[in-house]
Design a protein around this motif. Sequence first.
Motif, PDB file in Angstrom:
ATOM      1  N   GLU A 134       0.821  -1.207   0.000  1.00  0.00           N
ATOM      2  CA  GLU A 134       0.000   0.000   0.000  1.00  0.00           C
ATOM      3  C   GLU A 134       0.855   1.257   0.000  1.00  0.00           C
ATOM      4  O   GLU A 134       0.473   2.274  -0.579  1.00  0.00           O
ATOM      5  CB  GLU A 134      -0.932  -0.011   1.211  1.00  0.00           C
ATOM      6  CG  GLU A 134      -2.026  -1.055   1.158  1.00  0.00           C
ATOM      7  CD  GLU A 134      -1.551  -2.470   1.481  1.00  0.00           C
ATOM      8  OE1 GLU A 134      -2.334  -3.413   1.304  1.00  0.00           O
ATOM      9  OE2 GLU A 134      -0.380  -2.627   1.914  1.00  0.00           O
ATOM     10  N   ASP A 135       2.021   1.215   0.664  1.00  0.00           N
ATOM     11  CA  ASP A 135       2.921   2.371   0.665  1.00  0.00           C
ATOM     12  C   ASP A 135       3.552   2.579  -0.704  1.00  0.00           C
ATOM     13  O   ASP A 135       3.645   3.710  -1.196  1.00  0.00           O
ATOM     14  CB  ASP A 135       4.041   2.179   1.692  1.00  0.00           C
ATOM     15  CG  ASP A 135       3.535   2.090   3.110  1.00  0.00           C
ATOM     16  OD1 ASP A 135       2.555   2.799   3.427  1.00  0.00           O
ATOM     17  OD2 ASP A 135       4.099   1.298   3.887  1.00  0.00           O
ATOM     18  N   GLU A 189      -0.263   1.201  -4.114  1.00  0.00           N
ATOM     19  CA  GLU A 189      -1.493   1.924  -3.816  1.00  0.00           C
ATOM     20  C   GLU A 189      -2.282   1.176  -2.756  1.00  0.00           C
ATOM     21  O   GLU A 189      -2.125  -0.038  -2.581  1.00  0.00           O
ATOM     22  CB  GLU A 189      -2.358   2.102  -5.063  1.00  0.00           C
ATOM     23  CG  GLU A 189      -2.899   0.800  -5.640  1.00  0.00           C
ATOM     24  CD  GLU A 189      -3.739   1.015  -6.891  1.00  0.00           C
ATOM     25  OE1 GLU A 189      -3.869   2.167  -7.326  1.00  0.00           O
ATOM     26  OE2 GLU A 189      -4.261   0.011  -7.420  1.00  0.00           O
ATOM     27  N   TYR A 241      -5.932   1.821   0.229  1.00  0.00           N
ATOM     28  CA  TYR A 241      -6.997   2.680   0.747  1.00  0.00           C
ATOM     29  C   TYR A 241      -6.504   3.449   1.971  1.00  0.00           C
ATOM     30  O   TYR A 241      -5.822   2.907   2.838  1.00  0.00           O
ATOM     31  CB  TYR A 241      -8.226   1.843   1.101  1.00  0.00           C
ATOM     32  CG  TYR A 241      -9.036   1.471  -0.109  1.00  0.00           C
ATOM     33  CD1 TYR A 241      -9.914   2.378  -0.685  1.00  0.00           C
ATOM     34  CD2 TYR A 241      -8.896   0.215  -0.704  1.00  0.00           C
ATOM     35  CE1 TYR A 241     -10.644   2.042  -1.815  1.00  0.00           C
ATOM     36  CE2 TYR A 241      -9.620  -0.118  -1.833  1.00  0.00           C
ATOM     37  CZ  TYR A 241     -10.491   0.795  -2.381  1.00  0.00           C
ATOM     38  OH  TYR A 241     -11.204   0.470  -3.508  1.00  0.00           O
ATOM     39  N   ARG A 242      -6.874   4.731   2.012  1.00  0.00           N
ATOM     40  CA  ARG A 242      -6.525   5.604   3.124  1.00  0.00           C
ATOM     41  C   ARG A 242      -7.781   6.295   3.626  1.00  0.00           C
ATOM     42  O   ARG A 242      -8.648   6.681   2.834  1.00  0.00           O
ATOM     43  CB  ARG A 242      -5.499   6.663   2.688  1.00  0.00           C
ATOM     44  CG  ARG A 242      -4.140   6.080   2.285  1.00  0.00           C
ATOM     45  CD  ARG A 242      -3.391   5.580   3.514  1.00  0.00           C
ATOM     46  NE  ARG A 242      -2.053   5.116   3.175  1.00  0.00           N
ATOM     47  CZ  ARG A 242      -1.750   3.864   2.874  1.00  0.00           C
ATOM     48  NH1 ARG A 242      -2.705   2.958   2.850  1.00  0.00           N
ATOM     49  NH2 ARG A 242      -0.510   3.507   2.620  1.00  0.00           N
ATOM     50  N   PRO A 243      -7.900   6.468   4.965  1.00  0.00           N
ATOM     51  CA  PRO A 243      -9.100   7.123   5.487  1.00  0.00           C
ATOM     52  C   PRO A 243      -9.093   8.623   5.213  1.00  0.00           C
ATOM     53  O   PRO A 243      -8.042   9.257   5.159  1.00  0.00           O
ATOM     54  CB  PRO A 243      -9.007   6.840   6.991  1.00  0.00           C
ATOM     55  CG  PRO A 243      -7.546   6.647   7.246  1.00  0.00           C
ATOM     56  CD  PRO A 243      -6.970   6.037   6.008  1.00  0.00           C
ATOM     57  N   GLU A 244     -10.270   9.170   5.031  1.00  0.00           N
ATOM     58  CA  GLU A 244     -10.455  10.599   4.879  1.00  0.00           C
ATOM     59  C   GLU A 244     -11.905  10.925   5.206  1.00  0.00           C
ATOM     60  O   GLU A 244     -12.754  10.036   5.307  1.00  0.00           O
ATOM     61  CB  GLU A 244     -10.116  11.057   3.459  1.00  0.00           C
ATOM     62  CG  GLU A 244     -11.030  10.507   2.388  1.00  0.00           C
ATOM     63  CD  GLU A 244     -10.708  11.042   0.999  1.00  0.00           C
ATOM     64  OE1 GLU A 244      -9.613  11.585   0.818  1.00  0.00           O
ATOM     65  OE2 GLU A 244     -11.558  10.899   0.106  1.00  0.00           O
ATOM     66  N   TYR A 286     -13.130   5.928   2.909  1.00  0.00           N
ATOM     67  CA  TYR A 286     -11.815   5.443   2.475  1.00  0.00           C
ATOM     68  C   TYR A 286     -11.655   5.696   0.979  1.00  0.00           C
ATOM     69  O   TYR A 286     -12.577   5.477   0.203  1.00  0.00           O
ATOM     70  CB  TYR A 286     -11.661   3.950   2.773  1.00  0.00           C
ATOM     71  CG  TYR A 286     -11.471   3.660   4.240  1.00  0.00           C
ATOM     72  CD1 TYR A 286     -10.199   3.559   4.782  1.00  0.00           C
ATOM     73  CD2 TYR A 286     -12.565   3.515   5.084  1.00  0.00           C
ATOM     74  CE1 TYR A 286     -10.022   3.305   6.125  1.00  0.00           C
ATOM     75  CE2 TYR A 286     -12.400   3.264   6.436  1.00  0.00           C
ATOM     76  CZ  TYR A 286     -11.120   3.163   6.952  1.00  0.00           C
ATOM     77  OH  TYR A 286     -10.942   2.924   8.287  1.00  0.00           O
ATOM     78  N   GLN A 293      -5.690   5.509  -2.692  1.00  0.00           N
ATOM     79  CA  GLN A 293      -4.643   6.515  -2.864  1.00  0.00           C
ATOM     80  C   GLN A 293      -3.415   5.901  -3.518  1.00  0.00           C
ATOM     81  O   GLN A 293      -2.939   4.841  -3.108  1.00  0.00           O
ATOM     82  CB  GLN A 293      -4.261   7.105  -1.499  1.00  0.00           C
ATOM     83  CG  GLN A 293      -3.241   8.240  -1.581  1.00  0.00           C
ATOM     84  CD  GLN A 293      -3.070   8.934  -0.248  1.00  0.00           C
ATOM     85  OE1 GLN A 293      -4.038   9.247   0.428  1.00  0.00           O
ATOM     86  NE2 GLN A 293      -1.833   9.170   0.145  1.00  0.00           N
TER      87      GLN A 293
END
Length: 747
Positions: A517-518, A521, A523-526, A535, A538
């Motif tokens: 993911e780093d 790609e 999912y990241r929370p927002e 999510y 990103q």
Amino acid sequence: MTYLTGNSEFDDQGERYAELFRCATEIDGDPRRFEQVAAWWADERPVLLDEVLCERAALREGAKNRGDDPELYRDNAAALVAVAQHIGSALESSVAEAAGRTLKAHTPGVMWDTVWPRGDLWTDWRVPGTYGLSLRLWLNANGLAVGLRPFPDAQPGATEHAVEVINSHPLEGYEVLAGRSRVGRDVGFTGGGTGEVIYARWFDRSTFPSLDLRAEVLQAARDIAPIMAELNGDTTTMDANDDGLTAIVAEFKSATGYPTPGHEQDKADRRDFAQLLDPEELSIVDRADLRPIWNTQRYGGTGPMSTLNKSIRDADDTEYQRIIDTFSYVCWGDDAPAIRINRALEDETLRVRGFGESVMMKMLAITHPEKFITVYPYTGPKGKLRMLKLMGIAAPDAAGRGELQVASNDALHARLDRFFPGDPLGMGAFLYWYAEHDQSPSLEPVVDPLDDLAEQMLVDRSFVDDIVALLKDKKQVVFYGPPGTGKTYFARKLAEALVPDPARRPVVQFHPSTSYEDFFEGYRPETDADGLMTYRLQRGPLAELAARANDAPGRRHLMIIDEINRANLPKVLGELLFLFEYRNTPVRTLYRPDDPFELSKDIWFIGTMNTADRSIALVDAALRRRFHFVPFFPNHGPMAGLLARWLEREGEPAWVGDVVAQVNDELERELGGPHLQLGPSHFMKRGLDKDALQRIWVYDVEPFIEDQFFGDATRINYFRFDQVWKRFNDLAGESIGEMSDGGEPEI
């Protein structure tokens, strides 16, 4: 079933299957073999011709005079039309390429008129926007004609004008054949409009067994192209700007290898999306199946569409049906496309939150690929307005957004059609490439950047050339060796020489916590506009670089992965391990199963690997096979003597290099290999003397030695500075001169 029998209407799937089984058994006797052949036919889409089609065309002759029931001939007509549709779609792109212009397949309806099913077979590959200017394949009971249907419009005197143009461009083997016309030879055609003719080659049905239909159709497309251009009023001369564009298009195709497997995948994706947006399917399609149209990069991206996603997600059944009605109107409404776009943007009965013009243009490009290219925004760095400027075309003078979108699309399409006939995806790919293309004349550099690099790094030019050749081969290399050997510094300097634009040469450092993911790609929370946690997918540094490379095909991009062996590589790389080897091949990734991802051949990778870190043993064979490995050792290979060369160039004492070389030889003997030697970068400092060397040794070298010989006091003491200095003086004192008062060798 329709292709073979004309029968497509069944009350349920059980009856359909039973009829298919009966048909397979009757035709072949082996239903399993029939299934295999049918699967091959569906995949390969061969173009076949058989006399049975002439028998079908003859079946209806005399039916009216006999007083037959018209319904007896409906299935027969449906089979003829299904064959015409198959031939038309299977050859559409090839015919357009052969003719050098966009041509759209058209086929007849099942009914000849309101009562009688048809009794012939034809397929037109038509110039868009014309009444009937096309390449036609036309079959009747007697045989087949392949040639020019010469009607750009249906004005009085069209036949006479067409014959006049045809007579001025005679083609060997072609003749004017009559439809419903007094002009031309009668070979049995009875359809078409009044005055219908075709300028074609005639093939009697007896020749069908030896006829290569695909080859004959493509040859006819090439033969009639000049006549078609004159009838359509096309200009026959190219200005200087056109000549320049010809060379640029050739450069684009050479640099990118267009069409790539990724573009072929895009074409397949368009067909899948077109099925979802078909008028009959759209009313019943699941909302989750529609979202990939605007949420993925398949057949071109539209940018983030979170508002549209929310509108779809929160819609109740009534609202969802209204949204579907809007989609259907934009794609298939009776109004002109510009009007449909304006109404969908402005009319409250049609407007959908988040449904903007970019998504509308993508839907139109999916459903009408003969007309709309894959550039969806109007403004911005990737918009049509910028593309018009690049092409030297004036911006349209129009008031509404719909008119601006359609007029600019039409202008770009007309400009590029002869370079990418029938290929709107190619037009879009070229425009994106051209937008990134450096249009200013390139000047020969005063200094070869690789020559300059070799001189700066104090290595042979042949070593630099070897690395570049390795990068061209596998697209990725790893510099490995002890710490301090200049691996990262060399990688960064080489990247600067190969890729001057910093945005196209990012640096990433791996560490034990680096994840898929780093790097790629995840999912990241927002929080959304309402303050609710959500999510979002990103991009990581590699996905960002891949997106830049896709927008600038043919331009080199390079990523440096520092300390590549410190991460859990199989976990971090995932599908990328496959993509390192198979470039420009789309795969389904972990978080984008509906959006095929490809790694461009324009992206190169340089990894660095510290051999003092024992995690090098974790690098598996699969990764090793995909990278070339370049050694960086102080006393071996191209880097041998680097410190001595640097000391000489900078006017620093040569004995420093001798001390380090001596200790590296000792370390190699003690440790059984060169992987834990002292790198030269520790000592590349100005103002070196014994005191400076001692500080470097005590605070940089001795901690490294203590780590390598942990718990072995004897060997640790052996490499303490005082012991090293004593051995050096004992071995080299006589050859380098007596000690000076300062306690340093007197050079």
